[in-house]
Design an enzyme around this catalytic site. Structure first.
Site, mmCIF file in Angstrom:
data_model
loop_
_atom_site.group_PDB
_atom_site.id
_atom_site.type_symbol
_atom_site.label_atom_id
_atom_site.label_comp_id
_atom_site.label_asym_id
_atom_site.label_seq_id
_atom_site.Cartn_x
_atom_site.Cartn_y
_atom_site.Cartn_z
ATOM 1 N N GLU A 1 0.899 -5.142 -3.501
ATOM 2 C CA GLU A 1 1.057 -6.580 -3.762
ATOM 3 C C GLU A 1 0.045 -7.160 -4.736
ATOM 4 O O GLU A 1 0.372 -8.053 -5.513
ATOM 5 C CB GLU A 1 1.000 -7.372 -2.443
ATOM 6 C CG GLU A 1 2.213 -7.200 -1.546
ATOM 7 C CD GLU A 1 2.136 -5.988 -0.627
ATOM 8 O OE1 GLU A 1 1.261 -5.125 -0.843
ATOM 9 O OE2 GLU A 1 2.950 -5.895 0.298
ATOM 10 N N GLU B 1 4.875 -2.668 6.116
ATOM 11 C CA GLU B 1 4.699 -3.715 7.132
ATOM 12 C C GLU B 1 5.712 -3.546 8.265
ATOM 13 O O GLU B 1 5.403 -3.764 9.427
ATOM 14 C CB GLU B 1 4.807 -5.091 6.467
ATOM 15 C CG GLU B 1 3.634 -5.317 5.510
ATOM 16 C CD GLU B 1 3.724 -6.606 4.710
ATOM 17 O OE1 GLU B 1 4.706 -6.755 3.958
ATOM 18 O OE2 GLU B 1 2.829 -7.454 4.853
#
Ligand code: NAI
Length: 695
Positions: free
Chosen positions: A156, A136
């Protein structure tokens, strides 16, 4: 040696002028002659970079300065040999309140938004692992240059979450949205080349060309891949709705929404807001904060720590460089192949030469699936040496016996090999049910004898039970545990009690399913009931998978050793099926019939929703787990939960059987078992071990 290699490869990273810069917090920062600022993330407190609040706060400070200093460009890369960053630090969320989590997320988003808005060009250089929050961070830069060894991913979902630091809207904006979604939905990492083909990175270069690639990116010569027609179409809601339907269908094949909500929330998020970055960002924060509060996510985080704990049972090194395996059958062949894939030199023996040939052919398939890279496959095949004469026995540091489950045969094998063993070599057995004491009885040195109980299939089941016995030396146990961890399996130390932990727990579950079948319940319904609870496979299908012969053997021997009250008798028709060689999946026919792909032919069935049936299946399994704890077969509750999850697939989102029992309430379970015991017989009688759990 390992350390030295690391240091060497860290020296080999192109860090521009930041190479010799003094660390300032977790970064090393320097500016080159062309006014390009290199920011090297190199956490001072950890071996790998993780992205947490302190790192983001430091980054915010640097960005604030750079907003006014206006460099020509900024290069962000890692100074760690292992990779760019391993994601967020999950410890930071443990025990945090909702408000704290939201505040941390919003603050993190602000930092990355400011990075993304900088007027100068920002370039991420990515090598090694670039996961979760690390990716990210890279996505908030204008350009991404990947080194050939880079591996990018969003893991995730494995923690019951989706990306929460801008990944959902940045990945779908930057890369092909469908590919980006697939990546986030599966949690699978992808290599650099593939990341380039989907537009996630803009260039792939060898480490030695990083400086040149950065120069090109600074001077504007590194353009972004234009979005494909299909990618652009996903800006329109009807196209997204169509794609989202497909994604839901695919995801539902692997996970139930009520058990694993995260991937479904991610699909909703994208369907609703895809193409509108701001809206998606707000929705991402909200959805992430909700997910992190779910039992599923908390339990999956627990599972993550259970795995770490089991890895941590390794003390020192096993000093096993050469493994010899005796018996190239279903298990021995796979154990040999797996160890070779993990870098161990392996010799593989069997009395039947054909068995070795078959095992090597199967190994080649396994290598393809797990190693992928042709060079690595070739090396693994080189390490796996067929050895029909057993010449490797004299050179091996560890010999694992995986011959048929017959005690006389195993004794005979040990008598033949023990005199040949090298000084300091270990002797292990893969027995599933024979008492280690009995197996050790003929050995001249039982202190070096140990059980290494692998599970089928070895490449998928991560657990290895390390079985001790009265005469084992602590050093043998330590080395066996280390060996399991060194070949990327998870060790669980257990005592040599009937069935150890996993088979003791699974057998009553499978046996009760056969009783239900005998009572006339449809097999599909029985399986559906267990799957609704979250088991990866129902007990009937599992029995077929294990093999009816083996299941019958294990059940019979457990019943003999634990007493008739512990388990129901095996139905007579089971013995008959075994005699007729209807053994389950391996023979194409068992309790189910199997198609050519080895899939069971199942009749349609509606959801069972039958609480009593579920309790009849699950509670005896919990009872067996509790008896193992009570009898000291295995005492650490966390390792018990880990062993059941990694050895049987016990519903990971429930955090393990002991955790589940505690959540549901020990008193309530004991009361329920007493009811079932009155109704169905003493096999449901709660073990006294439950008392200890009550406290
Ligand atoms: P298998 O029957 O597939 O393989 C046994 C192999 O040993 C055969 O290839 C046979 O030719 C060979 N063999 C027989 N006598 C030998 C001798 N004297 N010297 C060298 N090789 C000899 O059996 P499988 O299923 O691999 O089981 C092996 C052991 O692993 C057993 O103790 C079993 O209880 C245990 N185990 C089996 C599991 C399974 O799911 N099949 C799971 C975990 C443990």
């Amino acid at each position: 040696m390992g350390r030295m290699l690391n240091a060497l490869s860290e020296r080999a990273l192109e860090l521009g002028p930041a190479r010799d810069a003094e660390p300032s917090g977790h970064f090393r920062i320097s500016r080159d002659a062309n006014n390009v600022v290199w920011m090297v993330l190199d956490r001072t407190d950890k071996r790998v970079n993780t992205i947490d609040r302190p790192v983001l706060e430091e980054l915010a400070g640097h960005i604030e300065r750079l907003e006014t200093e206006k460099p020509a460009a900024i290069v962000i890369r890692s100074g760690k040999a292992a990779g760019f960053a391993a994601g967020a630090d999950i410890n930071q969320f443990v025990g945090a309140s909702t408000a704290e989590i939201k505040a941390a997320l919003e603050q993190g988003h602000q930092v990355l938004d400011r990075l993304a808005k900088l007027s100068c060009r920002t370039i991420a250089v990515i090598h090694g692992h670039c996961l979760g929050a690390g990716l990210e961070l890279a996505l908030a830069c204008d350009r991404r240059i990947a080194v050939t060894n880079a591996s990018l991913g969003f893991p995730e979902v494995m923690l019951g979450l989706h990306p929460g630091l801008g990944g959902t809207f940045r990945a779908t904006a930057v890369a092909d949205p469908i590919e980006a979604m697939t990546m986030m939905l599966t949690g699978r990492s992808m290599p650099a080349k593939r990341a380039k083909s989907i537009g996630l990175v803009d260039a792939v270069v060898e480490e030695r060309h990083v400086a040149a690639a950065v120069e090109a990116a600074v001077s504007g010569d590194l353009s972004r891949k234009p979005k494909s027609f299909g990618g652009k179409a996903m800006g329109f809601r009807p196209a997204r709705q169509f794609a989202a339907r497909q994604m839901r269908k695919k995801t539902a094949e692997k996970a139930r929404q009520e058990h694993y909500p995260a991937p479904f929330k991610l699909i909703d998020l994208w369907e609703e807001h895809g193409g509108d970055g701001k809206a998606m960002q707000r929705a991402e924060i909200r959805s992430f904060a909700e997910l992190i509060e779910t039992e599923t996510s908390k339990n999956l985080v627990r599972v993550f720590f259970l795995r770490e704990k089991m890895k941590g049972l390794k003390e020192g090194e096993s000093a096993v460089e050469h493994l010899h395996v005796i018996g190239a059958g279903a298990m021995g062949g796979d154990i040999a192949a797996w160890a070779a894939a993990q870098g161990i030199r392996v010799t593989l023996g069997d009395i039947q030469v054909e068995a070795i040939g078959k095992a090597v052919a199967k190994a080649a398939k396994m290598f393809k699936a797990v190693l992928k890279d042709p060079l690595k496959i070739r090396d693994a095949l080189d390490r796996l040496i067929p050895d029909p004469e057993g010449l490797g026995i004299a050179h091996a540091d560890l010999v694992i016996e995986a011959a048929p489950e017959k005690i006389e045969l195993k004794h005979k094998i040990y008598a033949g090999i023990e005199p040949k063993l090298k000084e300091g070599a270990l002797l292990a057995t893969n027995t599933s049910a024979l008492p280690l004491e009995d197996l050790a009885s003929g050995l001249s040195d039982p202190s070096r004898f140990v059980g290494l109980h692998f599970f089928n299939p070895v490449s998928r089941m991560q657990l290895v039970e390390i079985v001790r016995h009265g005469q084992i030396s602590p050093e043998t146990e330590r080395r066996a545990t280390a060996f399991a961890a060194e070949i990327s399996r998870l060790p669980a130390p257990v005592a040599s009690a009937p069935g150890f932990l996993v088979n003791r727990a699974l057998t009553p579950y499978m046996a009760e399913a056969l009783v239900l079948l005998d009572e006339g319940v449809e097999k599909e319904r029985i399986d559906a009931c267990a799957e609704e609870f979250g088991m990866p496979m129902g007990p009937i299908e599992l029995t077929d998978q294990v093999g009816l012969d083996i299941a019958l053997d294990v059940a019979t021997s457990l019943r003999e050793r634990l007493g008739e009250d512990a388990l129901p008798a095996a139905p007579a028709w089971l013995t008959k099926m075994v005699e007729e060689k209807r053994l389950g999946r391996k023979t194409g026919r068992g309790l189910y019939d199997y198609d050519d792909d080895g899939k069971p032919k199942k009749a349609e069935t509606s959801a069972s929703g039958d609480a009593e049936m579920l309790d009849r299946l699950i509670l005896p399994m919990l009872n067996a787990v509790v008896s193992c704890i009570g009898e000291g077969v295995i005492t650490d509750e966390e390792v018990v939960d880990g062993a059941m999850i990694f050895g049987t697939g016990f519903a990971p989102f429930r955090g393990g059987p002991v955790h589940y029992a505690r959540q549901r309430g020990v008193e309530a379970i004991v009361a329920r078992m007493e009811e079932l015991s009155a109704k169905y017989g003493p096999r449901f009688h709660p073990h006294p071990g439950w008392e200890k759990l009550k406290g």
